[in-house]
Design a protein around this motif. Structure first.
Motif, PDB file in Angstrom:
ATOM      1  N   SER A 122       0.840  -1.200   0.000  1.00  0.00           N
ATOM      2  CA  SER A 122       0.000   0.000   0.000  1.00  0.00           C
ATOM      3  C   SER A 122       0.872   1.245   0.000  1.00  0.00           C
ATOM      4  N   ARG A 123       0.405   2.264  -0.682  1.00  0.00           N
ATOM      5  CA  ARG A 123       1.165   3.507  -0.736  1.00  0.00           C
ATOM      6  C   ARG A 123       0.683   4.471   0.350  1.00  0.00           C
ATOM      7  N   CYS A 124       1.610   5.025   1.102  1.00  0.00           N
ATOM      8  CA  CYS A 124       1.294   6.003   2.137  1.00  0.00           C
ATOM      9  C   CYS A 124       1.430   7.413   1.572  1.00  0.00           C
ATOM     10  N   ALA A 125       0.452   8.246   1.814  1.00  0.00           N
ATOM     11  CA  ALA A 125       0.578   9.666   1.484  1.00  0.00           C
ATOM     12  C   ALA A 125       1.188  10.415   2.660  1.00  0.00           C
ATOM     13  N   ALA A 126       1.025   9.847   3.859  1.00  0.00           N
ATOM     14  CA  ALA A 126       1.638  10.406   5.065  1.00  0.00           C
ATOM     15  C   ALA A 126       2.023   9.251   5.970  1.00  0.00           C
ATOM     16  N   ARG A 127       3.158   9.384   6.636  1.00  0.00           N
ATOM     17  CA  ARG A 127       3.646   8.298   7.487  1.00  0.00           C
ATOM     18  C   ARG A 127       4.244   8.869   8.762  1.00  0.00           C
ATOM     19  N   ARG A 128       4.152   8.061   9.818  1.00  0.00           N
ATOM     20  CA  ARG A 128       4.826   8.402  11.066  1.00  0.00           C
ATOM     21  C   ARG A 128       6.247   7.852  10.999  1.00  0.00           C
ATOM     22  N   GLU A 129       7.193   8.692  11.228  1.00  0.00           N
ATOM     23  CA  GLU A 129       8.593   8.284  11.119  1.00  0.00           C
ATOM     24  C   GLU A 129       8.953   7.271  12.195  1.00  0.00           C
ATOM     25  N   GLY A 130       9.775   6.302  11.801  1.00  0.00           N
ATOM     26  CA  GLY A 130      10.259   5.316  12.748  1.00  0.00           C
ATOM     27  C   GLY A 130       9.290   4.195  13.037  1.00  0.00           C
ATOM     28  N   VAL A 131       8.135   4.160  12.346  1.00  0.00           N
ATOM     29  CA  VAL A 131       7.138   3.115  12.567  1.00  0.00           C
ATOM     30  C   VAL A 131       6.943   2.350  11.269  1.00  0.00           C
ATOM     31  N   THR A 132       7.036   1.043  11.323  1.00  0.00           N
ATOM     32  CA  THR A 132       6.890   0.215  10.137  1.00  0.00           C
ATOM     33  C   THR A 132       5.502  -0.410  10.081  1.00  0.00           C
ATOM     34  N   ALA A 133       5.165  -0.955   8.932  1.00  0.00           N
ATOM     35  CA  ALA A 133       3.856  -1.587   8.751  1.00  0.00           C
ATOM     36  C   ALA A 133       3.675  -2.772   9.683  1.00  0.00           C
ATOM     37  N   GLU A 134       4.762  -3.450  10.022  1.00  0.00           N
ATOM     38  CA  GLU A 134       4.673  -4.641  10.872  1.00  0.00           C
ATOM     39  C   GLU A 134       4.210  -4.311  12.289  1.00  0.00           C
ATOM     40  N   THR A 135       4.398  -3.065  12.723  1.00  0.00           N
ATOM     41  CA  THR A 135       4.003  -2.692  14.083  1.00  0.00           C
ATOM     42  C   THR A 135       2.538  -2.284  14.181  1.00  0.00           C
ATOM     43  N   ALA A 136       1.867  -2.086  13.049  1.00  0.00           N
ATOM     44  CA  ALA A 136       0.463  -1.683  13.067  1.00  0.00           C
ATOM     45  C   ALA A 136      -0.410  -2.810  13.603  1.00  0.00           C
ATOM     46  N   LEU A 137      -1.395  -2.448  14.401  1.00  0.00           N
ATOM     47  CA  LEU A 137      -2.312  -3.432  14.962  1.00  0.00           C
ATOM     48  C   LEU A 137      -3.513  -3.668  14.065  1.00  0.00           C
ATOM     49  N   LEU A 138      -4.003  -2.593  13.441  1.00  0.00           N
ATOM     50  CA  LEU A 138      -5.179  -2.658  12.585  1.00  0.00           C
ATOM     51  C   LEU A 138      -4.914  -1.913  11.291  1.00  0.00           C
ATOM     52  N   ARG A 139      -5.709  -2.243  10.273  1.00  0.00           N
ATOM     53  CA  ARG A 139      -5.718  -1.449   9.054  1.00  0.00           C
ATOM     54  C   ARG A 139      -7.151  -1.426   8.541  1.00  0.00           C
ATOM     55  N   ASN A 140      -7.468  -0.420   7.774  1.00  0.00           N
ATOM     56  CA  ASN A 140      -8.827  -0.344   7.252  1.00  0.00           C
ATOM     57  C   ASN A 140      -8.847   0.157   5.822  1.00  0.00           C
ATOM     58  N   GLN A 141      -9.918  -0.189   5.141  1.00  0.00           N
ATOM     59  CA  GLN A 141     -10.209   0.336   3.822  1.00  0.00           C
ATOM     60  C   GLN A 141     -11.467   1.188   3.898  1.00  0.00           C
ATOM     61  N   SER A 142     -11.580   2.131   3.005  1.00  0.00           N
ATOM     62  CA  SER A 142     -12.782   2.953   2.916  1.00  0.00           C
ATOM     63  C   SER A 142     -12.893   3.471   1.496  1.00  0.00           C
ATOM     64  N   TYR A 143     -14.025   4.057   1.187  1.00  0.00           N
ATOM     65  CA  TYR A 143     -14.192   4.668  -0.119  1.00  0.00           C
ATOM     66  C   TYR A 143     -13.417   5.982  -0.165  1.00  0.00           C
ATOM     67  N   GLY A 144     -12.934   6.310  -1.340  1.00  0.00           N
ATOM     68  CA  GLY A 144     -12.159   7.542  -1.479  1.00  0.00           C
ATOM     69  C   GLY A 144     -12.959   8.779  -1.167  1.00  0.00           C
ATOM     70  N   GLU A 145     -14.235   8.772  -1.517  1.00  0.00           N
ATOM     71  CA  GLU A 145     -15.117   9.872  -1.193  1.00  0.00           C
ATOM     72  C   GLU A 145     -16.137   9.372  -0.178  1.00  0.00           C
ATOM     73  N   PRO A 146     -16.547  10.211   0.784  1.00  0.00           N
ATOM     74  CA  PRO A 146     -17.499   9.768   1.802  1.00  0.00           C
ATOM     75  C   PRO A 146     -18.830   9.369   1.185  1.00  0.00           C
ATOM     76  N   ARG A 147     -19.347   8.215   1.606  1.00  0.00           N
ATOM     77  CA  ARG A 147     -20.634   7.739   1.138  1.00  0.00           C
ATOM     78  C   ARG A 147     -21.501   7.413   2.336  1.00  0.00           C
ATOM     79  N   SER A 148     -22.784   7.516   2.159  1.00  0.00           N
ATOM     80  CA  SER A 148     -23.702   7.238   3.255  1.00  0.00           C
ATOM     81  C   SER A 148     -24.382   5.899   3.038  1.00  0.00           C
ATOM     82  N   SER A 149     -24.379   5.092   4.085  1.00  0.00           N
ATOM     83  CA  SER A 149     -25.065   3.809   4.022  1.00  0.00           C
ATOM     84  C   SER A 149     -25.460   3.421   5.419  1.00  0.00           C
ATOM     85  N   GLY A 150     -26.231   2.361   5.561  1.00  0.00           N
ATOM     86  CA  GLY A 150     -26.766   2.089   6.864  1.00  0.00           C
ATOM     87  C   GLY A 150     -26.374   0.771   7.469  1.00  0.00           C
ATOM     88  N   SER A 151     -25.436   0.040   6.905  1.00  0.00           N
ATOM     89  CA  SER A 151     -25.134  -1.251   7.507  1.00  0.00           C
ATOM     90  C   SER A 151     -23.700  -1.645   7.274  1.00  0.00           C
TER      91      SER A 151
END
Length: 363
Positions: free
Chosen positions: A329-358
Motif C-alpha cells: 500500500s502507498r502512504c501519502a503520510a507516514r509516522r517516522e520510525g514506525v513500520t507496517a509490521e508494528t500496526a495493529l489494525l488497518r482499514n479500507q474505505s471509499y475515497g469519497e465519503p458515502r452514506s449507508s446504513g449497515s
C-alpha cells in the motif's frame, strides 16, 4: 372599535415598557433552602429514578463519539466531540438511596454485586464524573445479557440532569438506536482519546460510541485471541473508528461512513465479496493504526485535504510517497520510525465519503 385617545396611548406605552422590563430583568437569586427541605428533595429525586420513559428519537451523527454520551446537558448539542457529561464512574455505590448492593466489582465487562452476586443492580446509584470534572449521579436501571454474546451485558442507565431536574439517559440516541444502552469497560479515557488504568473507576460506554462499538466488532479488551490480549487492538480500534489520525481525540469521519477492518491476529479479515452495501472494488486502503493513531495514511475518510491532517500534527505525520513492503500500500503520510509490521489494525474505505446504513463496519 375603541378609538385611541391620548390617555389610552399613554397607558399602552407604559404597559409595553413594563413588559419589556420584566422580559429582560435578571432572574432573582433563589434563597438557600433549609437542610430538612433539601433532604426531602433528595429523597423525592431518588424515588424518580429508573421510571419508564419514552426513548429520545434525535438523529445524531454516528462515528464521531468516543463515549457515546451527550456533550452537555444544555438544550443545544455542541460540536466538540472531546466533551462528555460522563467520562468515568466510581465503582462504589451510594449507600443512602435504598439499594441493597453494598459494593461492586468489574469482571470481564460485567458488574458483580456484593455481598451477594445474585442481587439485582436495578436502582443502584453510582457517582460519575464529566469531562470538565463535575460530579454527576448514575442510576443502573437494568441489565441485559447480549443475545449474540451472553458474555456481554448491556446496562440501561440514567443520569441526573441538573438542568432539566430529572433522570435521563445520558447516551446519545440515533435513528437506528433510539434508546441506547451501555457496556461496563475497565479503565477511563481522556479528552485526547487515550485510555488509562484507574483504580476503583471504570467507563460506562454507550452503544453509539466507539468504545462500545469496537467491543461489538470483536475487540473485547478483557478477552484474548491466540494467546494475545485484545486490549491494545480495542484501543487502536477506537482511534480507527473515529478516524483519529493524529491520536489527539479529534475525529475526521462523518455519519454512517462504512469502513472495512482487518487486524494482525486475523480476528477480522478484509472483505472480499461485494454486498448490497459494500463493494471492495470501489474501496481502497485508508490507514494503518496503533493505540495512539495512524501510522500510515493514504487518504482521509471524510474527503478533506491531506494537508489539513499534516498541519494538525506535523510532529507525528509527514508527507511521503513510500510504499509499504508488507502490504504493497502507498502512504501519502507516514509516522517516522514506525513500520507496517508494528500496526495493529488497518482499514479500507471509499475515497469519497458515502452514506449507508449497515455493514461491513459502520461507525
Amino acid at each position: 372599535m375603541i378609538p385611541l385617545t391620548r390617555s389610552t396611548r399613554f397607558l399602552l406605552a407604559s404597559l409595553s415598557l413594563l413588559l419589556s422590563a420584566l422580559a429582560f430583568a435578571e432572574p432573582s437569586t433563589p434563597k438557600q433552602s433549609h437542610p430538612a427541605v433539601a433532604q426531602a428533595a433528595d429523597s423525592e429525586r431518588y424515588s424518580r429514578r429508573c421510571q419508564s420513559r419514552a426513548p429520545s428519537r434525535g438523529g445524531h451523527a454516528q462515528g464521531t463519539m468516543l463515549w457515546g454520551t451527550r456533550q452537555t446537558w444544555g438544550a443545544r448539542a455542541g460540536s466538540d466531540e472531546q466533551r462528555s457529561v460522563l467520562v468515568s464512574v466510581d465503582v462504589t455505590p451510594r449507600s443512602d438511596v435504598g439499594s441493597q448492593v453494598a459494593a461492586l466489582t468489574l469482571k470481564d465487562g460485567r458488574l458483580v454485586a456484593s455481598p451477594d452476586a445474585s442481587l439485582s443492580l436495578t436502582g443502584t446509584v453510582l457517582q460519575g464524573t464529566s469531562s470538565d470534572g463535575k460530579p454527576m449521579e448514575i442510576a443502573i436501571c437494568g441489565a441485559e445479557p447480549s443475545p449474540e454474546d451472553p458474555s456481554m451485558v448491556w446496562y440501561r442507565i440514567e443520569a441526573w440532569n441538573p438542568v432539566a431536574q430529572d433522570w435521563e439517559n445520558p447516551c446519545v440516541a440515533t435513528r437506528r438506536v433510539p434508546d441506547p444502552r451501555a457496556l461496563a469497560v475497565s479503565g477511563v479515557w481522556d479528552e485526547s482519546g487515550a485510555r488509562h488504568d484507574a483504580a476503583n473507576r471504570f467507563t460506562l460506554a454507550c452503544e453509539t460510541g466507539v468504545i462500545s462499538k469496537c467491543i461489538t466488532w470483536g475487540y473485547k479488551p478483557w478477552a484474548s485471541h491466540k494467546g494475545q490480549s485484545l486490549s491494545a487492538l480495542h484501543q487502536a480500534c477506537t482511534r480507527m473508528a473515529r478516524a483519529d489520525y493524529c491520536g489527539n481525540g479529534r475525529t475526521h469521519t462523518r455519519a454512517d461512513t462504512l469502513i472495512d477492518v482487518s487486524d494482525q491476529l486475523g480476528l477480522l479479515t478484509p472483505t472480499t465479496e461485494a454486498s448490497a452495501t459494500w463493494n471492495p472494488a470501489l474501496a481502497s486502503f485508508e490507514a494503518d493504526w496503533t493505540t495512539d493513531g495512524a501510522t500510515c495514511l493514504a487518504h482521509t475518510r471524510d474527503g478533506r485535504a491531506l494537508e489539513t491532517i499534516l498541519q494538525e500534527c506535523p510532529e507525528r505525520l509527514r508527507a511521503t510517497t513510500e510504499v509499504e513492503r508488507a502490504h504493497g500500500s502507498r502512504c501519502a503520510a507516514r509516522r517516522e520510525g514506525v513500520t507496517a509490521e508494528t500496526a495493529l489494525l488497518r482499514n479500507q474505505s471509499y475515497g469519497e465519503p458515502r452514506s449507508s446504513g449497515s455493514s461491513p463496519r459502520s461507525q
